[in-house]
Design a protein around this motif. Structure first.
Motif, short mmCIF file in Angstrom:
data_model
loop_
_atom_site.label_atom_id
_atom_site.label_comp_id
_atom_site.label_asym_id
_atom_site.label_seq_id
_atom_site.Cartn_x
_atom_site.Cartn_y
_atom_site.Cartn_z
N GLN A 193 0.83 -1.17 -0.07
CA GLN A 193 -0.13 -0.08 -0.15
C GLN A 193 0.99 1.42 0.13
OE1 GLN A 193 -2.43 -0.50 3.50
NE2 GLN A 193 -3.79 -1.95 2.27
N VAL A 194 2.06 1.11 0.92
CA VAL A 194 2.82 2.29 0.72
C VAL A 194 3.50 2.72 -0.59
CG1 VAL A 194 5.07 3.33 1.85
CG2 VAL A 194 3.27 2.23 3.26
N SER A 195 4.01 1.59 -1.18
CA SER A 195 4.61 1.77 -2.48
C SER A 195 3.57 2.18 -3.63
CB SER A 195 5.04 0.18 -2.69
OG SER A 195 5.67 0.07 -4.24
N GLU A 196 2.12 1.55 -3.52
CA GLU A 196 1.18 2.12 -4.32
C GLU A 196 1.22 3.58 -4.19
OE1 GLU A 196 -1.95 -0.52 -3.80
OE2 GLU A 196 -1.27 -1.92 -4.96
N ASN A 197 1.13 4.15 -2.67
CA ASN A 197 0.63 5.56 -2.75
C ASN A 197 1.84 6.36 -3.16
OD1 ASN A 197 -1.70 5.00 -1.17
ND2 ASN A 197 -0.80 4.75 0.77
N GLU A 198 3.20 5.95 -3.02
CA GLU A 198 4.43 6.75 -3.55
C GLU A 198 4.08 6.75 -4.84
OE1 GLU A 198 7.53 4.46 -2.00
OE2 GLU A 198 7.70 5.30 -0.09
N ASP A 199 3.90 5.55 -5.67
CA ASP A 199 3.83 5.38 -6.98
C ASP A 199 2.63 6.57 -7.51
OD1 ASP A 199 5.83 3.83 -7.30
OD2 ASP A 199 4.28 2.06 -7.38
N MET A 200 1.61 6.61 -6.81
CA MET A 200 0.66 7.47 -7.20
C MET A 200 0.79 8.97 -6.93
SD MET A 200 -2.09 5.74 -8.66
CE MET A 200 -3.36 7.50 -8.46
N ARG A 201 1.64 9.14 -5.90
CA ARG A 201 1.98 10.65 -5.82
C ARG A 201 3.14 10.98 -6.68
NH1 ARG A 201 2.45 9.40 -0.06
NH2 ARG A 201 4.73 8.66 -0.20
#
Length: 361
Positions: free
Chosen positions: A294-302
């Motif tokens: 989830q953290v990785s996906e959030n970073e990618d979305m940012r």
């Protein structure tokens, strides 16, 4: 009076007036399934016993006991041997079909125990399809004057155990109950060895999961958790039967043998707690891995959102000036083109610095 002689008298009473024993070995009725058989008297293997029939006759007189080892017998073979030893039909049905839960059942003066055997499968790197724990079964018919072991699965051989017991006559002198204890003790000891090996795999996967981009190992954690559940299905249900054997009042199990069963029960409790902790630890590692995803996906979305915002500036300005209306004064200004390029570069650079400072890029 020894335990072997005491239970032998029960065997003799039950068989009194019955038919003569069948020569199951010499007749070939157990061909392909018979691993080994022997007659034991006072804890020693009697090599001078003339035949299998003689061994059964002596066992029924209370002069010792017969230990027969079978490997994956078919239904007909178990029916024949069940008729010879008076085994219950329900127990024979369970022995025919593998994949039974560990249990202990009592049919009059005969005990029927199902034990799950496990083996650690050596492997190099743990993958999403690696087999870590392989399971099998050992089923034990333990009655007055006889022990019959039925094994399912390529591992869990009892030949080594038989040899070790023959080197310790005092343990075999305890009779069929002593053999049942030795089998249970070997099975539980194998649980301890497998649990120690699985511990190394869990330590390794834990290190890798908490490394950078460790969430990529999450499928390997799922596979290891499935293998730990296989071990748990072997260990956990055996607690009840072991506790029963350590307290059971039965002619086959003497006071000293019950003490040994209590020791096995203690070892089983230890490995059960260890396996439960494995399951909980892997669940925690899985939760941590999912959080990393989830953290990785959030970073990618940012990152994606930041670059979209930056690229929106030249897109918007180019869209406005691409309309080519004659009424746009900048179209006829000498430095209009350079001013627009400078404006785009300045705004994009400002947005880049803003997102960089906020750790979006």
């Amino acid at each position: 009076m020894s335990a072997t002689r005491r239970v032998g008298r029960v065997f003799a009473r039950r068989s009194a007036g019955g038919p003569e024993p069948l020569d199951l070995v010499g007749s070939g009725k157990l061909e392909g399934a018979l691993v080994d058989w022997a007659f034991y008297r006072d804890g020693r293997r009697q090599s001078k016993v003339g035949s299998y029939v003689d061994a059964l006759i002596r066992a029924r007189r209370g002069d010792g006991f017969v230990w027969i080892g079978l490997f994956e017998p078919n239904e007909h073979q178990l029916t024949v041997i069940g008729a010879e030893f008076g085994l219950h039909a329900l127990a024979l049905e369970d022995a025919t079909e593998a994949h039974q839960r560990p249990k202990l059942e009592r049919y009059e003066d005969t005990l029927f125990a199902v034990l799950k055997t496990v083996r650690y499968v050596p492997h190099g790197d743990l993958t999403a399809t690696s087999e870590v724990v392989e399971s099998g079964e050992v089923m034990v018919f333990c009655g007055p004057g006889f022990v019959i072991t039925v094994r399912h699965g390529e591992h869990g051989e009892l030949a080594g155990l038989r040899q070790r017991l023959e080197g310790e006559p005092m343990r075999l002198a305890a009779g069929p109950g002593g053999v049942l204890h030795a089998i249970a003790d070997q099975v539980v000891d194998s649980y301890l060895a497998v649990a120690d090996a699985v511990q190394s795999d869990i330590d390794q996967i834990e290190i890798e999961m908490f490394s950078p981009r460790g969430w990529r190992n999450i499928e390997r954690v799922y596979q290891l958790k499935r293998e730990v559940l296989e071990l748990k299905r072997a260990v956990a249900p055996l607690a009840g039967p072991m506790r029963a054997l350590s307290t059971l009042r039965h002619p086959l199990i003497g006071d000293e043998t019950r003490n040994y069963f209590r020791d096995v029960d203690d070892h089983l409790l230890r490995v059960k707690e260890q396996v439960v902790s494995f399951d909980e630890l892997l669940s925690s590692i899985l939760q941590a891995g999912l959080a990393q995803v989830q953290v990785s996906e959030n970073e990618d979305m940012r990152r994606i959102s930041s670059w979209v915002a930056i690229l929106a500036v030249p897109t918007m300005i180019a869209g406005v000036y691409g309309m080519n209306f004659d009424n746009m004064p900048e179209l006829h200004w000498k430095y209009g083109y350079f001013m627009v390029l400078g404006l785009i570069a300045t705004v994009c650079f400002g947005l880049y610095r803003l997102f960089k400072r906020n750790h979006w890029l």
